[in-house]
Design an enzyme around this catalytic site. Sequence first.
Site, short mmCIF file in Angstrom:
data_model
loop_
_atom_site.label_atom_id
_atom_site.label_comp_id
_atom_site.label_asym_id
_atom_site.label_seq_id
_atom_site.Cartn_x
_atom_site.Cartn_y
_atom_site.Cartn_z
CB CYS A 189 112.52 26.70 -22.33
SG CYS A 189 110.99 27.12 -22.69
CB SER B 55 73.08 28.39 -23.35
OG SER B 55 74.30 28.72 -24.04
CB ILE C 137 78.23 30.06 -30.66
CG1 ILE C 137 79.32 29.27 -31.62
CG2 ILE C 137 78.95 31.20 -30.24
CD1 ILE C 137 79.24 29.88 -33.08
CG ASP C 138 80.58 31.78 -26.12
OD1 ASP C 138 81.24 31.83 -27.11
OD2 ASP C 138 80.07 32.76 -25.61
CE LYS D 28 115.08 28.73 -18.71
NZ LYS D 28 113.86 28.46 -18.73
CD GLU E 188 112.62 24.83 -18.63
OE1 GLU E 188 112.96 25.69 -17.99
OE2 GLU E 188 111.81 24.96 -19.52
#
Length: 710
Positions: free
Chosen positions: A174, A359, A362-363, A114, A45
């Site tokens: 789409c 740090s 986990i992030d 479209k 598109e």
Amino acid sequence: MGHLITVATCSLNQWAMDFDGNLQRILESIRMAKEQGAKLRVGPELEITGYGCQDHFLEGDTYYHAWEVMAVILQSEEAKDMILDIGMPIMHKGVKYNCRVIVSDRQIALIRPKLYLANDGNYRELRFFAPWVPKKVEKFYLPRMIQKITQQSHVPIGDAVVSTLDTCIGCETCEELFTPNSPHIGMGLDGVEIFTNCSGSHHELRKLNLRIELIKSAMMKLGGLYLYANQQGCDGDRLYYDGCAMIVLNGDVIAQGSQFSLRDVEVVTATIDLEDIRSYRARMASRGIQASFSEAYERVDVDSALSSGENDSDLHVQPTAPKEPRYHTPEEEIALGPACWLWDYLRRSKTAGYFLPLSGGIDSCSTAVIVASMCRLVVQEAQAGNQQVLADIRRLMADSPDSIDPSYVPSDPREIANKIFCTCYMGTENSSKETRQRAKDLAAAIGSYHTDLNMDSVVKSIVGLFTLVTGRVPSFKVHGGSVAENLALQNIQARLRMLLAYMFAQLLPWCRSSTGSLLVLGSANVDESLRGYLTKYDCSSADINPIGGISKSDLRSFISYAGHAFDLPILNDFLDAPPTAELEPTTEDYVQSDEQDMGMTYDELTVYGRLRKIERCGPYSMFSKLVHTWADKLRPSEVAAKVKRFFFYYSINRHKMTTLTPSYHAEAYSPDDNRFDLRPFLYNASWKWQFNRIDQDAARLDASAASSST
């Protein structure tokens, strides 16, 4: 037989407003399709301009340059003896439309606008374009530059189909696949055998199966050949378009491209027998009855065929066999999607690499591992001979434009990471030895250039300045300080990390005798953003954030997966560590905890987020749902307290979303302000009317439960 045809669809890594690059990728896809014997090529598109041009679609220049690109395509050798389905914006009678242009042997056969525009979630097509009226067809007078090339003064524009000498082709774009009354239904009943869908569909976790199932079920009911094309990559915004071009015949997937790739051009081809469509349809008597009552489409005739028409030529060609569709697990999607997005952002921004405050949690660990995944993908593509990837990585690995090694081919992802990825542990007296060691070990495992610092002196200077001006000395909560003092002392540390991050990002390349600067990566997950559990303008304020649309639970699953898939046993240490900001002093009686600070768990936040955004629940309807969902573990009054607590903190922190770092979009409950989640940022946080209704119902339900138990 003479009914075998070869068709091609593609995924292109187009870039908004990059007319030259977009043109080259379009031409390359046509060349590749022709080399594989295809006579029909379908593209994504708005591929000429790129899908994500946003308000550039309101500028006349965009339409003028799009026609200039089309003029080059029409004159190209690639367009000869081909039917091309190309996406571009077109202005007709002063109205802007999102269009497909069907080109047959360097002549424009049809412009198909479209009909149904995407105008929710990430999409704002009604801001730029008007929808076309179904079945309406008019004359479109071509620009003079095109008239000189094709010798056509006008062509049909509208909801029509294209008839070749051997079949009939219809287009949908789409969003039209996802609407209840999709165009392929009427076109199929009117005899269209080949359907093209030219898409700009973004990646979300667990979304691909919906797209595939819609296409498969459409062709299973209707019969026909469906060619799905999609953009692939980051075209300049938060979205990653996940490719996966595919070809489906009578409900079976017969060809499927990659969902995540560093290739700029990917072409998927298949060979099918048109008689398979006709015999499939002939077995359905009810289809024939419905077809006899269906409204006819205007047909545009083209003097070309997709098949050879020679019976003998088909005997040596085998049609493409069906195959099972390929899906990635959510963990693989996190490893691949954001990594490809980061690669596009890095190579196209012309910066030297990425900088991440690491740090030990986990992030930021997840963000670092995604960068490591990007480096792995780069090595794989470079080893496979991807010339675009080689050109980009050679430029990035050089210390200056004059020192590029034209023969360099990377073999180790850690070598790339050491050059383009810098990590830094920014500790204070509140940081633990465990988080510092985890950050150091992870950096060593993935190869990033790692620095380690203590910023206590800087923090004390800021607090000292405040004391000098006011005569007051703020204290942490564990030392007898108020809530205001405690929060201010935490935020000083968080905001100074942002300041240091940008200083190091700008100067580390200089320290390493290299040119350019680094992009700062953020690492706030979608649940923290929803709750507002982040400091405005702290180290969550960055240039881009690859995990800003991913939940905490999905990140934990990803880290568990990556530990095995990427051979990083250090990741187990991150999974075992409790989430903590480490901004307050630790004592024998107190250790700071994210979930205690928030007053809710990360799993609860995911539930709140999905109900608020995806199921469109206000406070009262959220309570009404959760009072049943959580009935086995919580009393109605406890559910009420949790819902009210969430909406209170969501409300008072909503303003933080106005400055949220642009994040990779991965979750349908992203709170990204003014882009995806169009809600106010100033609320009456008491929600007096709504909370009163919740309290009334909770009290009534509690009383009912108490009376029934006695």
